[in-house]
Write an enzyme that holds these catalytic residues in place. Structure first.
Site, mmCIF file in Angstrom:
data_model
loop_
_atom_site.group_PDB
_atom_site.id
_atom_site.type_symbol
_atom_site.label_atom_id
_atom_site.label_comp_id
_atom_site.label_asym_id
_atom_site.label_seq_id
_atom_site.Cartn_x
_atom_site.Cartn_y
_atom_site.Cartn_z
ATOM 1 N N ASP A 264 -4.277 -0.596 9.504
ATOM 2 C CA ASP A 264 -3.029 0.083 9.151
ATOM 3 C C ASP A 264 -1.909 -0.928 9.336
ATOM 4 O O ASP A 264 -1.681 -1.420 10.441
ATOM 5 C CB ASP A 264 -2.844 1.296 10.076
ATOM 6 C CG ASP A 264 -1.427 1.864 10.067
ATOM 7 O OD1 ASP A 264 -0.667 1.572 9.124
ATOM 8 O OD2 ASP A 264 -1.087 2.605 11.013
ATOM 9 N N GLU A 282 1.187 2.180 5.297
ATOM 10 C CA GLU A 282 0.976 3.042 6.466
ATOM 11 C C GLU A 282 1.303 4.493 6.150
ATOM 12 O O GLU A 282 0.540 5.408 6.495
ATOM 13 C CB GLU A 282 1.818 2.573 7.649
ATOM 14 C CG GLU A 282 1.632 3.458 8.874
ATOM 15 C CD GLU A 282 2.328 2.942 10.115
ATOM 16 O OE1 GLU A 282 1.753 3.064 11.210
ATOM 17 O OE2 GLU A 282 3.460 2.415 9.999
ATOM 18 N N GLU A 283 2.436 4.720 5.501
ATOM 19 C CA GLU A 283 2.849 6.090 5.215
ATOM 20 C C GLU A 283 1.858 6.804 4.298
ATOM 21 O O GLU A 283 1.556 7.989 4.496
ATOM 22 C CB GLU A 283 4.242 6.093 4.590
ATOM 23 C CG GLU A 283 5.357 5.711 5.552
ATOM 24 C CD GLU A 283 5.570 4.210 5.681
ATOM 25 O OE1 GLU A 283 6.459 3.791 6.429
ATOM 26 O OE2 GLU A 283 4.832 3.454 5.016
#
Length: 557
Positions: A264, A282-283
Protein backbone atom coordinates in the site's frame (compact mmCIF):
# COMPACT_ATOMS: atom_id res chain seq x y z
CA UNK A 1 -14.04 -4.97 31.89
CA UNK A 2 -13.06 -1.70 33.60
CA UNK A 3 -9.61 -3.08 34.42
CA UNK A 4 -8.68 -4.00 30.86
CA UNK A 5 -5.83 -1.82 29.60
CA UNK A 6 -6.78 -2.42 25.97
CA UNK A 7 -10.39 -1.33 26.47
CA UNK A 8 -9.39 1.70 28.51
CA UNK A 9 -6.97 2.82 25.79
CA UNK A 10 -9.61 2.75 23.03
CA UNK A 11 -12.73 3.75 25.01
CA UNK A 12 -12.14 7.53 24.64
CA UNK A 13 -12.36 7.03 20.86
CA UNK A 14 -15.60 5.01 20.95
CA UNK A 15 -19.19 6.25 21.33
CA UNK A 16 -20.01 3.73 24.07
CA UNK A 17 -20.02 4.09 27.85
CA UNK A 18 -19.03 1.49 30.44
CA UNK A 19 -21.10 0.80 33.53
CA UNK A 20 -21.05 -2.17 35.91
CA UNK A 21 -18.52 -3.99 33.71
CA UNK A 22 -20.75 -3.70 30.64
CA UNK A 23 -20.72 -1.51 27.55
CA UNK A 24 -23.78 0.54 26.61
CA UNK A 25 -25.15 3.04 24.17
CA UNK A 26 -26.68 6.08 25.90
CA UNK A 27 -30.49 5.67 26.18
CA UNK A 28 -31.36 8.29 23.56
CA UNK A 29 -29.09 6.62 21.01
CA UNK A 30 -30.72 3.25 21.74
CA UNK A 31 -34.12 4.84 21.20
CA UNK A 32 -33.07 6.31 17.84
CA UNK A 33 -31.44 3.08 16.65
CA UNK A 34 -34.45 0.99 17.64
CA UNK A 35 -36.72 3.29 15.66
CA UNK A 36 -34.47 3.09 12.60
CA UNK A 37 -34.20 -0.69 12.94
CA UNK A 38 -37.96 -0.97 12.44
CA UNK A 39 -37.93 0.95 9.19
CA UNK A 40 -39.09 4.36 7.97
CA UNK A 41 -42.65 3.83 9.19
CA UNK A 42 -41.32 4.10 12.76
CA UNK A 43 -38.25 6.31 12.35
CA UNK A 44 -39.44 8.49 9.46
CA UNK A 45 -35.91 8.15 8.08
CA UNK A 46 -36.82 7.90 4.40
CA UNK A 47 -34.46 10.39 2.77
CA UNK A 48 -30.88 11.58 2.97
CA UNK A 49 -32.01 14.82 4.57
CA UNK A 50 -33.91 13.06 7.36
CA UNK A 51 -31.08 10.54 7.80
CA UNK A 52 -28.70 13.40 8.50
CA UNK A 53 -31.12 14.86 11.02
CA UNK A 54 -31.16 11.50 12.83
CA UNK A 55 -27.34 11.37 12.75
CA UNK A 56 -27.12 14.90 14.17
CA UNK A 57 -29.61 14.08 16.93
CA UNK A 58 -27.60 11.03 17.99
CA UNK A 59 -24.37 13.04 18.05
CA UNK A 60 -26.02 15.70 20.20
CA UNK A 61 -27.20 13.05 22.65
CA UNK A 62 -23.58 11.86 22.83
CA UNK A 63 -22.42 15.47 23.44
CA UNK A 64 -20.14 15.30 20.40
CA UNK A 65 -19.03 18.31 18.38
CA UNK A 66 -20.66 19.30 15.12
CA UNK A 67 -19.39 17.79 11.88
CA UNK A 68 -18.46 19.17 8.47
CA UNK A 69 -21.20 21.67 7.55
CA UNK A 70 -21.55 20.36 4.01
CA UNK A 71 -21.93 16.74 5.13
CA UNK A 72 -25.69 17.19 5.52
CA UNK A 73 -25.92 18.30 1.89
CA UNK A 74 -23.73 15.35 0.85
CA UNK A 75 -26.01 12.73 2.42
CA UNK A 76 -29.07 14.43 0.92
CA UNK A 77 -27.38 14.78 -2.48
CA UNK A 78 -26.49 11.08 -2.62
CA UNK A 79 -29.73 9.52 -1.41
CA UNK A 80 -32.20 12.09 -2.73
CA UNK A 81 -30.67 12.99 -6.09
CA UNK A 82 -27.76 10.83 -7.29
CA UNK A 83 -29.09 7.31 -6.83
CA UNK A 84 -32.38 6.30 -8.39
CA UNK A 85 -35.60 6.13 -6.42
CA UNK A 86 -35.68 2.32 -6.32
CA UNK A 87 -32.18 2.06 -4.88
CA UNK A 88 -32.85 4.82 -2.38
CA UNK A 89 -36.05 3.11 -1.21
CA UNK A 90 -34.17 -0.16 -0.74
CA UNK A 91 -31.60 1.59 1.41
CA UNK A 92 -34.18 3.16 3.71
CA UNK A 93 -36.44 0.10 3.81
CA UNK A 94 -33.72 -2.55 4.22
CA UNK A 95 -30.11 -1.42 4.56
CA UNK A 96 -30.50 1.42 7.09
CA UNK A 97 -32.69 -0.75 9.40
CA UNK A 98 -30.17 -3.62 9.14
CA UNK A 99 -27.29 -1.28 9.98
CA UNK A 100 -29.25 0.11 12.94
CA UNK A 101 -29.78 -3.44 14.23
CA UNK A 102 -26.05 -4.07 13.86
CA UNK A 103 -25.28 -0.98 15.94
CA UNK A 104 -27.67 -2.15 18.65
CA UNK A 105 -25.51 -5.29 18.85
CA UNK A 106 -22.27 -3.29 18.85
CA UNK A 107 -21.80 -3.25 22.67
CA UNK A 108 -22.26 -7.02 22.94
CA UNK A 109 -20.03 -7.64 19.91
CA UNK A 110 -17.30 -5.58 21.53
CA UNK A 111 -17.69 -7.33 24.88
CA UNK A 112 -17.44 -10.69 23.15
CA UNK A 113 -14.34 -9.47 21.33
CA UNK A 114 -12.58 -8.63 24.59
CA UNK A 115 -13.66 -11.89 26.19
CA UNK A 116 -12.01 -13.81 23.35
CA UNK A 117 -9.02 -11.53 22.77
CA UNK A 118 -6.81 -13.25 25.34
CA UNK A 119 -7.35 -16.68 23.82
CA UNK A 120 -6.36 -16.14 20.19
CA UNK A 121 -2.61 -16.52 20.69
CA UNK A 122 -1.19 -17.52 24.06
CA UNK A 123 0.71 -14.66 25.65
CA UNK A 124 -0.04 -12.18 22.85
CA UNK A 125 -2.36 -9.21 23.29
CA UNK A 126 -4.80 -9.08 20.38
CA UNK A 127 -7.64 -6.94 21.77
CA UNK A 128 -8.82 -3.69 20.19
CA UNK A 129 -6.70 -0.89 21.59
CA UNK A 130 -4.81 2.20 20.60
CA UNK A 131 -1.65 0.90 18.87
CA UNK A 132 0.34 4.02 19.56
CA UNK A 133 3.55 5.14 17.90
CA UNK A 134 6.60 3.04 18.81
CA UNK A 135 4.34 0.44 20.44
CA UNK A 136 4.47 -2.74 18.36
CA UNK A 137 1.44 -4.93 18.57
CA UNK A 138 -1.35 -6.70 16.75
CA UNK A 139 -5.15 -6.48 16.89
CA UNK A 140 -7.50 -9.21 15.64
CA UNK A 141 -11.02 -8.13 14.71
CA UNK A 142 -13.87 -10.25 13.41
CA UNK A 143 -15.38 -9.10 10.14
CA UNK A 144 -18.69 -8.71 11.96
CA UNK A 145 -17.16 -6.32 14.49
CA UNK A 146 -15.47 -4.41 11.67
CA UNK A 147 -18.88 -4.08 10.03
CA UNK A 148 -20.20 -2.48 13.22
CA UNK A 149 -17.22 -0.11 13.40
CA UNK A 150 -17.69 0.98 9.79
CA UNK A 151 -21.40 1.49 10.45
CA UNK A 152 -20.41 3.85 13.27
CA UNK A 153 -18.33 5.69 10.68
CA UNK A 154 -21.27 5.85 8.27
CA UNK A 155 -23.51 7.29 11.00
CA UNK A 156 -20.63 9.58 12.12
CA UNK A 157 -20.89 8.31 15.70
CA UNK A 158 -17.22 8.37 16.68
CA UNK A 159 -15.98 11.23 18.88
CA UNK A 160 -13.45 13.28 16.95
CA UNK A 161 -12.32 16.13 19.21
CA UNK A 162 -9.52 14.08 20.79
CA UNK A 163 -8.17 12.35 17.69
CA UNK A 164 -5.81 15.08 16.52
CA UNK A 165 -3.82 15.06 19.76
CA UNK A 166 -2.98 11.39 19.16
CA UNK A 167 -2.24 11.92 15.44
CA UNK A 168 -5.14 9.69 14.42
CA UNK A 169 -6.69 10.01 10.95
CA UNK A 170 -10.32 10.97 10.47
CA UNK A 171 -12.71 8.07 10.93
CA UNK A 172 -16.24 9.44 10.44
CA UNK A 173 -17.66 9.69 6.91
CA UNK A 174 -18.68 13.36 7.14
CA UNK A 175 -15.65 14.57 5.15
CA UNK A 176 -16.34 11.93 2.49
CA UNK A 177 -19.93 13.10 1.99
CA UNK A 178 -19.05 16.79 2.35
CA UNK A 179 -16.53 16.41 -0.49
CA UNK A 180 -19.22 14.80 -2.66
CA UNK A 181 -21.34 17.93 -2.34
CA UNK A 182 -18.64 20.61 -2.32
CA UNK A 183 -16.77 19.39 -5.40
CA UNK A 184 -18.77 16.64 -7.06
CA UNK A 185 -16.94 14.20 -9.29
CA UNK A 186 -17.78 10.77 -10.61
CA UNK A 187 -14.71 9.39 -8.88
CA UNK A 188 -15.95 10.65 -5.50
CA UNK A 189 -19.38 9.18 -6.13
CA UNK A 190 -17.72 5.89 -7.09
CA UNK A 191 -15.78 5.82 -3.83
CA UNK A 192 -19.04 6.08 -1.91
CA UNK A 193 -20.67 3.48 -4.14
CA UNK A 194 -17.89 1.03 -3.21
CA UNK A 195 -18.73 1.55 0.45
CA UNK A 196 -22.46 1.28 -0.20
CA UNK A 197 -21.85 -2.01 -2.00
CA UNK A 198 -19.87 -3.26 1.00
CA UNK A 199 -22.77 -2.51 3.34
CA UNK A 200 -25.25 -4.15 0.97
CA UNK A 201 -23.15 -7.30 0.84
CA UNK A 202 -22.63 -7.26 4.60
CA UNK A 203 -26.35 -6.95 5.31
CA UNK A 204 -27.21 -9.79 2.93
CA UNK A 205 -24.65 -12.17 4.46
CA UNK A 206 -22.54 -11.32 7.50
CA UNK A 207 -18.94 -12.46 6.84
CA UNK A 208 -17.38 -14.79 9.41
CA UNK A 209 -13.66 -14.20 8.95
CA UNK A 210 -11.02 -12.26 10.85
CA UNK A 211 -8.71 -9.36 9.96
CA UNK A 212 -5.50 -8.53 11.82
CA UNK A 213 -3.85 -5.11 12.06
CA UNK A 214 -0.22 -4.96 13.13
CA UNK A 215 2.07 -2.04 13.89
CA UNK A 216 5.55 -3.18 12.91
CA UNK A 217 8.68 -1.47 14.21
CA UNK A 218 12.26 -2.09 13.16
CA UNK A 219 14.43 -3.53 15.95
CA UNK A 220 15.59 -0.68 18.15
CA UNK A 221 18.17 -2.62 20.19
CA UNK A 222 21.56 -3.16 18.56
CA UNK A 223 24.82 -3.96 20.28
CA UNK A 224 26.58 -0.71 21.21
CA UNK A 225 24.03 1.27 19.22
CA UNK A 226 20.95 3.33 20.02
CA UNK A 227 19.82 3.70 16.42
CA UNK A 228 16.30 2.61 15.52
CA UNK A 229 17.25 1.30 12.08
CA UNK A 230 20.22 -0.10 10.14
CA UNK A 231 22.81 2.49 9.11
CA UNK A 232 24.62 2.96 5.80
CA UNK A 233 27.45 0.68 6.89
CA UNK A 234 24.96 -2.15 7.46
CA UNK A 235 23.70 -1.85 3.90
CA UNK A 236 27.14 -1.35 2.34
CA UNK A 237 28.45 -4.55 3.91
CA UNK A 238 25.40 -6.74 3.25
CA UNK A 239 26.36 -9.89 1.36
CA UNK A 240 22.76 -11.06 0.92
CA UNK A 241 21.99 -12.15 -2.64
CA UNK A 242 19.46 -10.17 -4.64
CA UNK A 243 16.09 -11.89 -5.03
CA UNK A 244 14.35 -12.60 -8.32
CA UNK A 245 12.77 -9.57 -10.00
CA UNK A 246 9.60 -9.91 -12.09
CA UNK A 247 8.60 -6.92 -14.21
CA UNK A 248 4.95 -6.40 -15.20
CA UNK A 249 4.17 -3.62 -17.67
CA UNK A 250 0.45 -4.23 -17.19
CA UNK A 251 -1.75 -5.41 -14.35
CA UNK A 252 -2.53 -4.37 -10.79
CA UNK A 253 -0.94 -5.24 -7.47
CA UNK A 254 -4.23 -6.45 -5.98
CA UNK A 255 -4.65 -8.90 -8.88
CA UNK A 256 -1.21 -10.47 -8.48
CA UNK A 257 -1.43 -14.27 -8.88
CA UNK A 258 1.40 -15.12 -6.49
CA UNK A 259 1.29 -15.53 -2.74
CA UNK A 260 2.88 -12.11 -2.25
CA UNK A 261 2.81 -9.27 0.24
CA UNK A 262 0.91 -6.41 -1.43
CA UNK A 263 2.27 -2.90 -0.90
CA UNK A 264 0.00 0.00 0.00
CA UNK A 265 1.65 3.25 -1.15
CA UNK A 266 0.56 4.83 2.07
CA UNK A 267 0.30 8.22 3.65
CA UNK A 268 1.89 8.39 7.10
CA UNK A 269 -1.72 8.68 8.28
CA UNK A 270 -3.16 5.29 7.38
CA UNK A 271 -5.74 5.55 4.62
CA UNK A 272 -4.54 8.94 3.43
CA UNK A 273 -7.43 10.75 1.77
CA UNK A 274 -9.73 7.71 1.69
CA UNK A 275 -12.40 9.47 3.73
CA UNK A 276 -12.05 12.79 1.94
CA UNK A 277 -11.11 13.62 -1.67
CA UNK A 278 -8.14 11.28 -2.24
CA UNK A 279 -8.41 8.76 -5.05
CA UNK A 280 -5.02 7.26 -5.86
CA UNK A 281 -3.45 3.92 -5.02
CA UNK A 282 -4.01 3.79 -1.25
CA UNK A 283 -7.46 5.35 -1.34
CA UNK A 284 -8.64 3.01 -4.09
CA UNK A 285 -7.43 0.00 -2.12
CA UNK A 286 -9.34 1.19 0.94
CA UNK A 287 -12.51 1.53 -1.14
CA UNK A 288 -12.41 -1.93 -2.72
CA UNK A 289 -11.30 -3.48 0.62
CA UNK A 290 -13.31 -1.26 3.01
CA UNK A 291 -12.37 -3.30 6.09
CA UNK A 292 -8.98 -1.58 5.89
CA UNK A 293 -10.74 1.59 7.07
CA UNK A 294 -11.19 0.04 10.53
CA UNK A 295 -7.46 0.44 11.14
CA UNK A 296 -7.85 4.21 10.89
CA UNK A 297 -9.74 4.11 14.19
CA UNK A 298 -6.82 2.99 16.35
CA UNK A 299 -3.56 3.34 14.38
CA UNK A 300 -1.89 6.77 14.73
CA UNK A 301 0.45 8.09 12.05
CA UNK A 302 3.58 6.11 11.24
CA UNK A 303 7.08 7.15 12.22
CA UNK A 304 10.06 6.59 9.92
CA UNK A 305 10.85 3.17 11.44
CA UNK A 306 7.27 1.87 11.36
CA UNK A 307 4.94 0.06 8.98
CA UNK A 308 1.42 -1.33 9.27
CA UNK A 309 0.54 -4.81 8.04
CA UNK A 310 -3.08 -5.87 7.57
CA UNK A 311 -3.95 -9.50 6.92
CA UNK A 312 -7.33 -10.84 5.86
CA UNK A 313 -9.20 -7.82 4.47
CA UNK A 314 -11.81 -9.02 2.00
CA UNK A 315 -12.22 -7.37 -1.37
CA UNK A 316 -15.82 -6.48 -2.27
CA UNK A 317 -15.70 -4.30 -5.40
CA UNK A 318 -14.35 -4.19 -8.94
CA UNK A 319 -13.24 -0.90 -10.43
CA UNK A 320 -11.79 0.77 -13.48
CA UNK A 321 -9.62 3.85 -13.86
CA UNK A 322 -7.43 5.80 -11.49
CA UNK A 323 -7.68 9.17 -9.74
CA UNK A 324 -10.29 11.26 -11.61
CA UNK A 325 -11.16 8.33 -13.90
CA UNK A 326 -11.82 5.91 -11.01
CA UNK A 327 -15.19 4.17 -11.35
CA UNK A 328 -17.02 1.55 -9.30
CA UNK A 329 -17.51 -1.46 -11.59
CA UNK A 330 -19.68 -3.82 -9.58
CA UNK A 331 -19.29 -6.81 -7.33
CA UNK A 332 -16.07 -8.68 -6.67
CA UNK A 333 -16.16 -12.15 -5.11
CA UNK A 334 -13.02 -12.71 -3.07
CA UNK A 335 -12.01 -16.36 -3.36
CA UNK A 336 -8.81 -16.19 -1.32
CA UNK A 337 -8.37 -19.13 1.03
CA UNK A 338 -8.24 -18.57 4.79
CA UNK A 339 -5.43 -19.24 7.24
CA UNK A 340 -5.86 -20.93 10.66
CA UNK A 341 -6.99 -17.59 12.14
CA UNK A 342 -9.78 -17.34 9.51
CA UNK A 343 -7.95 -14.48 7.82
CA UNK A 344 -8.02 -14.35 4.04
CA UNK A 345 -4.55 -14.90 2.66
CA UNK A 346 -4.30 -11.29 1.55
CA UNK A 347 -1.39 -9.50 3.20
CA UNK A 348 -1.23 -5.75 2.72
CA UNK A 349 1.59 -3.62 4.10
CA UNK A 350 1.30 0.16 4.39
CA UNK A 351 4.59 2.04 4.02
CA UNK A 352 4.78 5.80 3.58
CA UNK A 353 7.41 7.40 1.36
CA UNK A 354 8.99 10.84 1.55
CA UNK A 355 6.71 13.47 0.08
CA UNK A 356 8.10 15.72 -2.68
CA UNK A 357 11.75 14.90 -1.95
CA UNK A 358 13.13 16.48 -5.17
CA UNK A 359 16.94 16.65 -4.90
CA UNK A 360 16.80 15.55 -1.25
CA UNK A 361 16.06 12.09 -2.61
CA UNK A 362 19.74 11.70 -3.52
CA UNK A 363 21.03 12.44 -0.03
CA UNK A 364 22.29 9.46 1.96
CA UNK A 365 19.97 10.22 4.87
CA UNK A 366 16.91 10.15 2.60
CA UNK A 367 17.99 6.97 0.84
CA UNK A 368 18.46 5.37 4.27
CA UNK A 369 15.07 6.55 5.42
CA UNK A 370 13.36 5.02 2.39
CA UNK A 371 15.20 1.70 2.41
CA UNK A 372 14.64 1.21 6.14
CA UNK A 373 10.95 2.06 5.75
CA UNK A 374 10.66 -0.62 3.04
CA UNK A 375 12.72 -3.01 5.17
CA UNK A 376 10.29 -2.61 8.06
CA UNK A 377 7.33 -3.20 5.78
CA UNK A 378 8.79 -6.25 4.06
CA UNK A 379 10.18 -7.86 7.20
CA UNK A 380 8.70 -11.33 7.51
CA UNK A 381 9.66 -12.73 10.85
CA UNK A 382 9.37 -16.38 9.88
CA UNK A 383 11.63 -15.68 6.88
CA UNK A 384 14.09 -13.72 8.99
CA UNK A 385 14.54 -16.78 11.17
CA UNK A 386 14.99 -19.18 8.27
CA UNK A 387 18.76 -19.42 8.74
CA UNK A 388 18.40 -20.45 12.39
CA UNK A 389 17.74 -23.90 13.76
CA UNK A 390 14.30 -23.87 15.37
CA UNK A 391 13.32 -26.66 17.72
CA UNK A 392 10.06 -26.77 19.65
CA UNK A 393 9.63 -29.46 22.29
CA UNK A 394 6.03 -29.74 23.43
CA UNK A 395 7.10 -31.64 26.55
CA UNK A 396 9.06 -28.95 28.35
CA UNK A 397 8.03 -25.97 26.16
CA UNK A 398 11.65 -25.31 25.30
CA UNK A 399 12.46 -23.29 22.23
CA UNK A 400 16.03 -23.36 21.05
CA UNK A 401 17.13 -20.73 18.60
CA UNK A 402 20.68 -21.40 17.53
CA UNK A 403 22.39 -18.64 15.63
CA UNK A 404 23.62 -19.55 12.18
CA UNK A 405 26.62 -17.95 10.54
CA UNK A 406 24.40 -16.88 7.65
CA UNK A 407 22.11 -14.83 9.92
CA UNK A 408 21.03 -11.62 8.21
CA UNK A 409 22.23 -9.56 11.15
CA UNK A 410 18.77 -8.15 11.84
CA UNK A 411 17.64 -10.81 14.29
CA UNK A 412 19.72 -12.53 16.95
CA UNK A 413 18.67 -14.68 19.91
CA UNK A 414 20.09 -17.12 22.39
CA UNK A 415 18.67 -20.44 23.56
CA UNK A 416 15.72 -19.71 25.84
CA UNK A 417 13.65 -22.00 28.06
CA UNK A 418 10.01 -21.00 28.39
CA UNK A 419 8.86 -23.52 31.03
CA UNK A 420 5.22 -22.70 30.50
CA UNK A 421 5.51 -18.90 30.47
CA UNK A 422 3.94 -16.84 27.68
CA UNK A 423 6.34 -15.99 24.90
CA UNK A 424 6.12 -12.27 25.60
CA UNK A 425 7.46 -12.94 29.11
CA UNK A 426 10.66 -14.46 27.78
CA UNK A 427 13.69 -12.48 28.90
CA UNK A 428 15.51 -11.19 25.85
CA UNK A 429 19.18 -10.28 25.90
CA UNK A 430 19.63 -6.51 25.41
CA UNK A 431 21.70 -7.19 22.32
CA UNK A 432 18.80 -9.04 20.76
CA UNK A 433 15.81 -7.86 18.72
CA UNK A 434 12.80 -6.02 20.03
CA UNK A 435 10.10 -8.28 21.45
CA UNK A 436 7.65 -7.52 18.66
CA UNK A 437 9.75 -9.53 16.22
CA UNK A 438 9.80 -12.52 18.56
CA UNK A 439 6.04 -12.26 19.00
CA UNK A 440 5.35 -11.82 15.33
CA UNK A 441 7.49 -14.86 14.61
CA UNK A 442 5.46 -16.81 17.13
CA UNK A 443 2.20 -15.73 15.53
CA UNK A 444 3.23 -16.15 11.90
CA UNK A 445 5.99 -18.72 11.98
CA UNK A 446 4.48 -21.25 14.38
CA UNK A 447 0.74 -20.88 14.08
CA UNK A 448 0.23 -19.66 10.54
CA UNK A 449 0.92 -21.03 7.12
CA UNK A 450 4.42 -21.42 5.78
CA UNK A 451 5.36 -18.12 4.17
CA UNK A 452 8.20 -19.45 2.04
CA UNK A 453 6.50 -18.27 -1.16
CA UNK A 454 5.62 -14.78 0.07
CA UNK A 455 7.32 -12.42 -2.31
CA UNK A 456 6.50 -8.72 -2.59
CA UNK A 457 4.03 -7.27 -5.10
CA UNK A 458 4.66 -3.57 -5.52
CA UNK A 459 5.11 -0.74 -7.99
CA UNK A 460 5.95 2.95 -8.13
CA UNK A 461 5.87 3.53 -4.38
CA UNK A 462 6.42 7.16 -3.44
CA UNK A 463 6.28 8.33 -7.06
CA UNK A 464 3.30 9.95 -8.77
CA UNK A 465 1.76 12.56 -6.45
CA UNK A 466 4.59 12.01 -3.94
CA UNK A 467 7.18 12.98 -6.55
CA UNK A 468 9.80 10.29 -5.94
CA UNK A 469 12.31 8.98 -8.49
CA UNK A 470 10.87 5.74 -10.00
CA UNK A 471 14.27 4.18 -10.71
CA UNK A 472 15.60 4.76 -7.20
CA UNK A 473 12.34 3.64 -5.60
CA UNK A 474 12.33 0.40 -7.61
CA UNK A 475 15.94 -0.26 -6.60
CA UNK A 476 15.31 0.55 -2.94
CA UNK A 477 12.37 -1.84 -2.76
CA UNK A 478 14.42 -4.57 -4.45
CA UNK A 479 17.19 -4.15 -1.89
CA UNK A 480 14.76 -4.26 1.04
CA UNK A 481 12.91 -7.31 -0.29
CA UNK A 482 16.21 -9.11 -0.81
CA UNK A 483 17.54 -8.24 2.64
CA UNK A 484 14.40 -9.64 4.25
CA UNK A 485 14.90 -12.89 2.30
CA UNK A 486 11.79 -12.48 0.20
CA UNK A 487 12.08 -14.93 -2.73
CA UNK A 488 10.96 -12.45 -5.38
CA UNK A 489 9.60 -9.01 -6.08
CA UNK A 490 6.78 -8.55 -8.61
CA UNK A 491 7.01 -4.99 -9.87
CA UNK A 492 4.09 -3.35 -11.67
CA UNK A 493 5.40 -0.38 -13.66
CA UNK A 494 1.97 0.99 -14.71
CA UNK A 495 3.62 1.98 -17.99
CA UNK A 496 5.99 4.59 -16.50
CA UNK A 497 8.47 5.54 -19.23
CA UNK A 498 11.42 5.86 -16.84
CA UNK A 499 11.13 2.13 -16.10
CA UNK A 500 11.15 0.86 -19.68
CA UNK A 501 14.62 -0.63 -19.12
CA UNK A 502 13.82 -2.07 -15.70
CA UNK A 503 13.68 -5.68 -16.88
CA UNK A 504 16.97 -5.35 -18.81
CA UNK A 505 18.80 -3.73 -15.90
CA UNK A 506 17.61 -6.17 -13.24
CA UNK A 507 18.44 -9.19 -15.40
CA UNK A 508 21.96 -7.88 -16.00
CA UNK A 509 22.55 -7.22 -12.30
CA UNK A 510 21.31 -10.69 -11.34
CA UNK A 511 23.46 -12.31 -14.03
CA UNK A 512 26.53 -10.71 -12.44
CA UNK A 513 25.55 -11.97 -8.98
CA UNK A 514 25.57 -8.61 -7.26
CA UNK A 515 24.71 -8.58 -3.58
CA UNK A 516 22.54 -6.11 -1.68
CA UNK A 517 25.70 -4.30 -0.60
CA UNK A 518 27.01 -4.09 -4.16
CA UNK A 519 23.84 -2.51 -5.53
CA UNK A 520 23.46 -0.19 -2.54
CA UNK A 521 27.00 1.12 -3.02
CA UNK A 522 26.39 1.71 -6.72
CA UNK A 523 23.21 3.61 -5.90
CA UNK A 524 25.12 5.75 -3.38
CA UNK A 525 27.78 6.56 -5.97
CA UNK A 526 25.18 7.54 -8.54
CA UNK A 527 23.21 9.63 -6.02
CA UNK A 528 26.32 11.55 -5.02
CA UNK A 529 26.95 12.40 -8.67
CA UNK A 530 23.36 13.57 -9.09
CA UNK A 531 23.52 15.61 -5.90
CA UNK A 532 26.68 17.41 -7.01
CA UNK A 533 25.42 17.79 -10.60
CA UNK A 534 28.08 15.52 -12.06
CA UNK A 535 25.39 13.68 -14.03
CA UNK A 536 21.85 14.38 -15.09
CA UNK A 537 21.09 10.83 -16.20
CA UNK A 538 18.59 8.55 -14.55
CA UNK A 539 20.03 5.69 -12.50
CA UNK A 540 19.42 3.04 -15.15
CA UNK A 541 20.77 5.21 -17.98
CA UNK A 542 23.80 5.91 -15.81
CA UNK A 543 24.37 2.16 -15.52
CA UNK A 544 23.49 1.08 -19.05
CA UNK A 545 26.19 2.98 -21.01
CA UNK A 546 28.78 1.38 -18.75
CA UNK A 547 27.21 -2.01 -19.29
CA UNK A 548 27.43 -1.52 -23.04
CA UNK A 549 31.15 -0.68 -23.03
CA UNK A 550 32.91 -2.65 -20.35
CA UNK A 551 32.00 -4.67 -17.33
CA UNK A 552 34.92 -3.19 -15.46
CA UNK A 553 33.27 0.22 -15.26
CA UNK A 554 30.32 -1.15 -13.36
CA UNK A 555 31.93 -3.88 -11.29
CA UNK A 556 30.86 -3.52 -7.67
CA UNK A 557 33.41 -1.64 -5.58
Amino acid sequence: MENREDLNSILPYLPLVIRSSSLYWPPRVVEALKAMSEGPSHSRVDSGEVLWQAISDMRRSLSFSTLQPSASHGYAFLFDELIDEKESKRWFDEIIPALARLLLQFPSLLEMHFQNADNIVSGIKTGLRLLDSQQPGIVFLSQELIGALLTCSFFCLFPDDNRGAKHLPVINFDHLFASLYESYSQSQESKIRCIMHYFERFCSCVPIGTVSFERKILPAEYHNSSTAAPDADFWSKSDVSLCAFKVHSFGLIEDQPDNALEVDFANKYLGGGSLSRGCVQEEIRFMINPELIAGMLFLPRMDDNEAIEIVGAERFSCYTGYASSFRFAGEYIDKKAMDPFKRRRTRIVAIDALCAPKMRHFKDICLLREINKALCGFLNCSKSWQHQNIFIDEGDKEIQLARNDRDSGLLRTETTALHGTPLNDVEINREKPANNLIRAFYVEGVHCEDNEDDGVATGNWGCGVFGGDPELKATIQWLAASQTRRPFISYYTFGVEALQNLDQVTKWIISHKWTVGDLWNMMLEYSAQRLYKQTSLGFFSWLLPSLATTNKAVQPP
